[in-house]
Structures are given as C-alpha cells and as structure tokens.
Design a protein around this motif. Sequence first.
Motif, mmCIF file in Angstrom:
data_model
loop_
_atom_site.group_PDB
_atom_site.id
_atom_site.type_symbol
_atom_site.label_atom_id
_atom_site.label_comp_id
_atom_site.label_asym_id
_atom_site.label_seq_id
_atom_site.Cartn_x
_atom_site.Cartn_y
_atom_site.Cartn_z
ATOM 1 N N LEU A 873 0.836 -1.198 0.000
ATOM 2 C CA LEU A 873 0.000 0.000 0.000
ATOM 3 C C LEU A 873 0.865 1.239 0.000
ATOM 4 N N ALA A 874 0.493 2.215 -0.794
ATOM 5 C CA ALA A 874 1.178 3.507 -0.766
ATOM 6 C C ALA A 874 0.136 4.586 -0.975
ATOM 7 N N GLN A 875 0.379 5.750 -0.404
ATOM 8 C CA GLN A 875 -0.506 6.867 -0.640
ATOM 9 C C GLN A 875 0.328 8.131 -0.751
ATOM 10 N N GLY A 876 -0.187 9.102 -1.481
ATOM 11 C CA GLY A 876 0.540 10.348 -1.655
ATOM 12 C C GLY A 876 -0.423 11.492 -1.838
ATOM 13 N N GLY A 877 0.117 12.707 -1.756
ATOM 14 C CA GLY A 877 -0.717 13.885 -1.902
ATOM 15 C C GLY A 877 -0.127 14.845 -2.916
ATOM 16 N N GLY A 878 -0.945 15.806 -3.359
ATOM 17 C CA GLY A 878 -0.485 16.824 -4.291
ATOM 18 C C GLY A 878 -0.476 16.366 -5.741
ATOM 19 N N PHE A 879 -1.160 15.268 -6.056
ATOM 20 C CA PHE A 879 -1.158 14.736 -7.419
ATOM 21 C C PHE A 879 -2.202 15.433 -8.305
ATOM 22 N N ASP A 880 -1.864 15.557 -9.573
ATOM 23 C CA ASP A 880 -2.871 15.797 -10.615
ATOM 24 C C ASP A 880 -3.410 14.406 -10.940
ATOM 25 N N VAL A 881 -4.542 14.046 -10.341
ATOM 26 C CA VAL A 881 -5.023 12.667 -10.394
ATOM 27 C C VAL A 881 -5.241 12.201 -11.823
ATOM 28 N N GLU A 882 -5.883 13.022 -12.639
ATOM 29 C CA GLU A 882 -6.146 12.616 -14.022
ATOM 30 C C GLU A 882 -4.844 12.360 -14.775
ATOM 31 N N LYS A 883 -3.864 13.231 -14.556
ATOM 32 C CA LYS A 883 -2.572 13.074 -15.211
ATOM 33 C C LYS A 883 -1.865 11.814 -14.731
ATOM 34 N N ALA A 884 -1.984 11.525 -13.422
ATOM 35 C CA ALA A 884 -1.350 10.330 -12.862
ATOM 36 C C ALA A 884 -1.954 9.069 -13.449
ATOM 37 N N LEU A 885 -3.279 9.034 -13.566
ATOM 38 C CA LEU A 885 -3.928 7.844 -14.106
ATOM 39 C C LEU A 885 -3.597 7.647 -15.583
ATOM 40 N N ALA A 886 -3.437 8.771 -16.277
ATOM 41 C CA ALA A 886 -3.083 8.671 -17.695
ATOM 42 C C ALA A 886 -1.678 8.118 -17.883
ATOM 43 N N ALA A 887 -0.810 8.358 -16.908
ATOM 44 C CA ALA A 887 0.578 7.896 -17.011
ATOM 45 C C ALA A 887 0.772 6.478 -16.494
#
Length: 895
Positions: A873-887
């Motif tokens: 399990l990992a979690q993080g903050g400050g992401f552009d979620v849509e951009k992260a999922l696209a990558a």
Amino acid sequence: MTTAEIREKYLRFFEEKGHLRLPPFSLIPEDDPTLLFIVAGMAPLKPYFMGAKPVFPGHEGEHRRVVTCQKCLRVGDIENVGRTARHNTFFEMLGNFSFGDYFKKEAIAWAWEFVTDPKWLGLDPERLYVTVYKDDDEAYAIWRDVVGVPEERISRWDEDENFWPANAISEGPNGPCGPCSEIFYDRGPGFGSPDETGPNTGSGDRFVEIWNLVFTQFNRSGPIPGEGVLEPLPQKNIDTGMGLYRVAAILQDAEDFYATDTFKPLIERVAERSGVPYKGAVSVSHRVIADHVRAVVAALSDGATFSNTGRGYVIRRLLRRAVRHGYLLGIKEPFLHELAPLVAELLGDYYPEMKEQLASVQPAIRAEEARFLETLEAGIRRLEALLARLGEGDVLPGEEAFRLHDTYGFPLDLTEEIAAERGVRVDREGFERAMKEQVERARAASAFSGDVFAAAAPALERVYEDHGATEFTGYERLEDEGKVLLLLQGEAELDRLEAGQGGQVVLDRTPFYAEGGGQVGDSGYLEWPGGRARVVTTKKSKQGLHLHEVEVEEGALTVGAAVRAVVDPERRCTEKNHTATHLLHAALRAVLGPQVRQAGSLVAPDRLRFDFTHAAALSPEEVRKVELLVNRWVQADFPVSWTFMPLEEAKKAGAMALFGEKYADTVRVVKVEGSPDTTGLLEAEVRSMELCGGCHVRRTGEIGYFVITAEEAVSAGVRRIEALTGEAAVRYARDLLDRDAALARALGTSLEGLPQRIEKLQQELKQLRRENEKLAADLARAQLGAGGAPAVREAGGWRYVAAAFAGLDVPSLRQVADEILERYGVDLVVVGAGGALIVKVSPEAVRRGLAAGQVIRALAERAGGRGGGKPHLAQGGGFDVEKALAALEEVLAGF
C-alpha cells in the motif's frame, strides 16, 4: 534426578555440615562497579574473603560457613553458546564457602562424599578424576591418602589450569589467590574424541569438569606481568563452584545440558513455534534461543533494562542474537516474550522474582523484539548484498559496518557473526574510526561542551591546592558571607569583573547548592559594598569547587572581595520537590516492587521529574496508590533528618544507594522519620532513607500537596513520572477543575455528568462515521459505472483498475481500493480524488516484483505529487489525479 532435586540436595548437604544457607543474590551486583553482572558464586561474598566480618541480615552472629546456589551471567564466550556443551550465558553455580574456617582437608572430603555417597549424588567413584596444582602436595596427599583416589586418576597441572585466578603467578593480578583442585567425570568414549586420555586433554566432551575447589591461601604481589611473590594469607578461605547443569546432564543421562529438564521444554517450544525440529548439537539456533531467553528474563527480573550501554546493552545484545536465530528458523515476528512464562515456570520456584516480575518483563521483551525486527530485515538484506560481493577471507570495510549500525541500528557484533559464517572478517578498526568521527562531528555541532570549565582546569587545581574544596553551608541557611578566590571568563582568569560582564566566581564558602544528584544549581545574587551580581546557576568542578555563573549588574567584583551570598527563596520549592522525589521513589518501590530503581531525576523549583526502571505503563490504580501514599506522608508531617556516617554503616542501616553512583567513604543519609498510613493501599509499612547530598525540607508537611501530572515511557524498560508540589500542585488541580467545569457548561451538563455526556457524543460520532462510510461507498460505486463494476485493463503484464472519484476522502479511497482488489482479483488498483492518490498491490504481484511505493514514486515523476510506502500500500498527496492515471500504463510497462 531433576535439576531442582540436585540443587536442594547440595544445599541441604552443606547445611548439615554447619553452613548457613543464603538465598541467591541479585544478578545485578551491589557495591561492585567492576562487574556488570554476578559472574560467579563467590562474587557477592567478596568482602568476606577480604576479611570483613561474615554477618548477614536476618541471621545473628558471624557465619564463617556459607552455602548458596547463585545465578550467574557471563558473555565472554558468547560466540560458543549453542555450539558447545560447555558454554552458557545464564547458569546456576552451587558453592560452599569458608571464611577463615575449614580448609583443604574438609573441602575435599565433603566434595567426595557428596558426589559419591548414594544418599546424595551417588556417582561411580571409578569414573571420577581429580586435578591439582603442580606444586600443591598437600591437596595431592589428601586426595590420595585420605579420600583414596588412585594416583593414576590424579594429575598435576600448571597455573593456567589449576590456579585461581588463572596464570595469576606470572601475570597477576595482585591480591588473594591460590591453587585449585577440580573433579572430572568420565562420560565414556561415546562423548569423547580419540585424543582424550584424561582431564584437560583432547577436543571432546568425555571428561566433564563438575566441581572446582579453590584454596585461597596466598597474597600475590610484584610486577604485572612478571613473576609474582606469594605470601601466606593470615585467613585462608575456601571458594568452591559446582556446575548445576553439567551435573544434571550426567545424572539425567542427557546428551548435554540442553537435553536436561530446565532446557528441553524451551527447545521443544522453539521447535513447535518455528516448525523446525530439534536435531541436537547441529540445531544451534534452537540452543541459542533457549539459552539467551533465560538470561534476558533473569536479568530483567532483577531490575536490568534494555539500553545502549553497560548491562542494558548486554541483555539487548542477547535478545537481538536470539531474535536473529529465530529469524533463521523462519520466525519473523516477535516470539521471545511467548517463552518468558515458560522460563518463569521452570526457574521461578527457586527464583520467585521471575514469576513476580513476569507482568513487567514480558511486555518489555515484546517491545524490544518489535523494535529490533523493524530494522533486522532491512539490515540483513543490506549486509547480504555487501557480503555477496566478497569471498571467503575478504574483509568487510569498517565504514560499511558502521553504516549498517548507524542507518539500520544493526549491532557490530551481529554483523561480525553473520560475516564470520561466510568466512569474512569485519574491519573493526575502521568501524571504531567511523564511530569516533561521528562523535567528533556531533561535538563540533554542539554549542555546549560537557564541561564548561575544562579550559580553566589549571586555575581550579591551584585554588583547590591552596584552599581546599568550597565549604557548602546551604543545608543550614540561604545567606552567608564568602571570599572571592577566583574569577573566570571562558578560558581567561581575571582580576575583576565589571558591570555588564559575565563570568564564573569561586568563593571559599557558599550557601549556593551546585547542580548535582538531579537537583538544579541554585540562583540568587552576590552583594558587596557598591556592587551586585546576579547568580544565574551554580555548578561544581571535579575538585569540589562551587562555580557561580554570574552577571555583574552594578560595580566591579574583584578577587579577594568579601561578598554576601543570597540564594533565591525559590530554593525552598526545590527542597519540597527533592524530598517529594525521595517519597515518590519509596512509594513506587512499595507499590510496584523492589525491582524499581532510579534511572534519573530532575529536581527544580517549579517541578520534579523521576525516571525509574519498570517495563509497563502504570495503571490508573497504581498511579492513584503512589500519589495517595506520598500525600499521606505529607499529611503526617514527619520530621526529615540527615546525618553523615560511614558508607558501609549507611548501607547496613538500609539506606538506598543509586546504582553506578560513586560515593565517598563518608556519606550523607536523608531519612524521613516515620511511615505513612498504608491502610487500604499496602500490607506493610514503607520507609524512606537514601544516600543524598541534596537539599530537603525539615518536615514532610512543608511539601503541602503532591500531584502526579504525567506518566510516560522514556525508553525500553524505563518510565518517567512528572509531578508538582505545594502551591504549584494546588494551582494545577484548580486549573483542571476550572477547565472541566467550562467543558461541562459547553456540553450542557454538570462536572459529575461529564464522562457520560462525552461517552454519548462519542457513540453518536461513531454512528455518523458509519453512515458517512456507507454513503461514500455508495457514491464510489455510482461513479464506477453501471452496476458499480470497474473497467479492468492490462499493461506490462499487470491487470489493473484505475479510477478517479469526486467527493471521497482518503479513508474512503482506501476502502474502495481494498474492495476492488479483493472482488476483482487484479494485480493493482490505483484510485484518486482531490489530489490524493492510493495505490494497492496484491500479495501475488508483490512476490512477482511489483511494489506500491515504486509505482507511486514513478507516477510522482510524471504527475507531480509526492508519496511512498510499503510493498502492498502507498498513498501520496499533491497529485494531478487525471494526469497520474493517464501515465499509469506507461509506468506499468516499465516493471
């Protein structure tokens, strides 16, 4: 014959020979700074071998014959434990002692009687062999002519084998010494090696030493090393030691002591816990664990605690070795604490403290195990990687060993042990060098050195030689007259200090208490005609000179000036807190047990802090008892007295001494003249009497009131209590009452109804959270698509689900990720909302090399944000979620 039966027979035999049976002494030596633990049966009896009168509490008159079964702990040959049939860390030594009473003839005859008489051990005389010192014709004749041992079974040996201390004649130390005679038992050819022809020969275990009789008859003097001079002692002593576990192995016809009744149950439990069967001598890990857990339980039961120095480090090292051997057996979670009750069951009938202290010992072991396991796996992986690059005969650089120690908390001795298994040596000198460099860096980074006045040592030494130590008058008064002997400013010695300057002042006499024994240094002021200086604090040099840290406010202070020294009135508050600290110490020992020992303290005007050895947090009931007991002392208004007396006399009177503290021959004893009412709290009365150089009230009633404000852990096995006295305690209690009253008003209830009101609000909050979680789950399903089913995709050979949500918090995201991973059997789930990203990986994917922390870090490189985590399990903050999922597909293709 059981081990317990052998022990009892030995003690009873020597009782019948006129010996006083003494209970076992603590493993922690009293008044012997040369030892971390008791290492031999004679160690607690050293004073009587040196001529002190053998008088023992609870027994009238002198007793020159004593018998004991003493628990001992040695770690000098720790690397051999588990690998041989001769080495233990914790063991029991049977001993009979004579302080200037009987000598060789009786000691030898009784030893033979005990081991051969069917009433006692009943060993076959034909299987017994004897060794003596090469020049000890007296002992040789007794064995041959009085006992009747055939000459072919008596052998003479040099000082390395049959003198105590070994090689004392040629190497020292100076002091009492003498020849010794040992009894060996022949276990038969099946236990030996072809090169064994008798005692002290060959490499096998056929001839087992079971008893050593030491004849302390000489005083050694002369060069060390070098040939010493042996002069007869006016008092000749007998010091014998019989190995209980070796004798048990013989009488139980066991392969070695690991197969006896005090070890076998532990080894069986280890085999059951690990699933790895025990196969005798080759099962080193089983044996190490069984040995070490006994030592750890015994030491903790006697008041030792885990630490990074001294005896605390010894038991920490033993525990870590045992944990590591458990790791080798496949046990990768805390387990030693599970063995502690079995140790107490096996040994607790004779050593009751093991049963009495189990409630605190077991959680202390559990906590220490958990701490070490957190770093063990990472450290082992790092060390294995280093060793993989080295071959047999190579050297592991000291810098790498230090990095393992510094980064992973990996002990050097464990690194050396693992490396030695691969034939690799560790550069210990390089390790020490790296350690020293780190210490120096830490010192350089510190603005304050440990000794503020080290640079002024020559001046201090001169003043001490001319005038002696400062005369302290602060026990009787808070004001006094003194003469300025020395002025210092940093490294410089001055003739005068002007207004606006600061420095240190040495007076010939002073009422200012110098920091020590936990009590802070006094503050106040110095006055002289035309001038005044503020005393910020007071310290003491090693010569006994009081150094007043001053700031001159008016005039100039000069060497030779007569000054009026006035201590701030707040010292009276310090005195209240110091006496209260003594009462707290006594109360803790009364409520928690005599194993409680002071581990540090702070006595200041505004508060007190007391550190003490205890493995578990105090229960509310225990805190209440301790606090109430101290307040009963206060309310009784007992006199507080102090007197100076010889150190030994003070200890015999029962005065508490702090372990590790160095005391002069004459000490100050502070005593509270009375015992509080213990009705409803304790069965016995409680007393307070300690060796102490600090300042105290005249009567306990001056303390006013005592309240405990905090109880917490400081380190493994050490707890801390903070408390207040007098007006500070009253103000604290009033502030709490006012705060609770305000809270009750805000919640619309009374003080009495506050707990029930808070409980009701908590229940309502839990219900609202459950409803919120259900709404969040429904919202997540609605956003996943028709029927709440997610789209399963594949990239880089990994099946995954990725989805962005609106209106979900992090706990809800975790819940969604868990549900998807469990229901759809994918390798990876990545979900996000509002800048937060959760990555969840299945255990099977982890085994195939996919780690959640690696995925989220790779996404952070492409889509901003930050994060990391465990393999699953990992979690993080400050992401552009849509951009992260696209990558995500690109990231997975790289694994």
